[in-house]
Write a protein that holds these residues in place. Structure first.
Motif, short mmCIF file in Angstrom:
data_model
loop_
_atom_site.label_atom_id
_atom_site.label_comp_id
_atom_site.label_asym_id
_atom_site.label_seq_id
_atom_site.Cartn_x
_atom_site.Cartn_y
_atom_site.Cartn_z
N MET A 191 -10.78 2.37 3.74
CA MET A 191 -9.67 1.87 3.35
C MET A 191 -8.76 1.62 4.87
N LYS A 192 -8.78 2.61 5.68
CA LYS A 192 -8.31 2.59 7.07
C LYS A 192 -8.56 1.31 7.81
N VAL A 193 -10.07 1.14 7.78
CA VAL A 193 -10.55 -0.09 8.57
C VAL A 193 -10.04 -1.35 7.99
N PHE A 194 -9.82 -1.66 6.57
CA PHE A 194 -9.46 -2.60 5.75
C PHE A 194 -8.00 -2.94 6.21
N LEU A 195 -7.19 -1.60 6.10
CA LEU A 195 -5.82 -2.01 6.17
C LEU A 195 -5.50 -2.47 7.70
N ALA A 196 -6.15 -2.07 8.56
CA ALA A 196 -6.08 -2.31 10.05
C ALA A 196 -6.43 -3.77 10.15
N LEU A 197 -7.51 -4.33 9.69
CA LEU A 197 -7.81 -5.61 9.81
C LEU A 197 -6.95 -6.63 8.95
N PHE A 198 -6.32 -6.20 7.92
CA PHE A 198 -5.60 -6.98 6.85
C PHE A 198 -4.24 -7.18 7.79
N VAL A 199 -3.57 -6.16 8.24
CA VAL A 199 -2.51 -6.55 9.02
C VAL A 199 -2.30 -7.06 10.10
N ARG A 200 -3.70 -7.24 10.69
CA ARG A 200 -3.87 -8.08 11.93
C ARG A 200 -3.78 -9.56 11.50
N LYS A 201 -4.24 -9.92 10.42
CA LYS A 201 -4.66 -11.40 10.03
C LYS A 201 -3.58 -11.86 9.24
#
Length: 144
Positions: A96-106
């Motif tokens: 979940m943390k990795v997904f959210l980190a990538l999501f907010v960057r893109k």
């Protein structure tokens, strides 16, 4: 945490049997009777967060409640508890943390498509919309 409070992954713990006859909130539970806890009901009836609208995913969703000790839920067990605690908890948290980190960057912005009503799939290990959910996404590369 707020999403997991409203839509806990754990459907219930393993059945336990009452060691002796006992009374809980005026209800008698006979010795040998099977008992299972329910995280959803435990979260819904927590006096610290109980609201008129119950566990409505839209109206009761208030992530800010976790910032203050006075409004923080006192009961929270979406992953189960004790020896039946979810073995995949640490992996799921990391994903979940990795997904959210990538999501907010893109993604610059996102919103549910107007008029979209979410019906939750029943008997699913992971809570998810029955027929998916339409979301409008604006990426940083769109220039808007």
């Amino acid at each position: 945490k707020e999403t997991m409070r409203i839509k806990p992954l754990a459907a219930g713990g393993a059945i336990r049997f009452a060691q002796e006859t006992l009374v809980v909130e005026g209800k008698q539970i006979p010795k040998g009777y099977g008992v299972v806890f329910n995280p959803y009901l435990t979260h819904a009836r927590d006096p610290a967060v109980r609201e008129e609208n119950g566990m409505d995913i839209v109206e009761a969703f208030k992530p800010e409640r976790w910032l203050n000790d006075e409004t923080k839920p006192t009961e929270y067990m979406p992953w189960g508890i004790g020896p039946r605690f979810c073995l995949g908890y640490n992996l799921a948290q990391a994903e979940m943390k990795v997904f959210l980190a990538l999501f907010v960057r893109k993604v610059a912005a996102y919103e549910m498509v107007a008029g979209e009503s979410v019906e939750w799939k029943r008997l699913s290990i992971i809570p998810k919309p029955k027929d998916g959910s339409l979301i409008r996404v604006t990426s940083f590369s769109d220039g808007s």
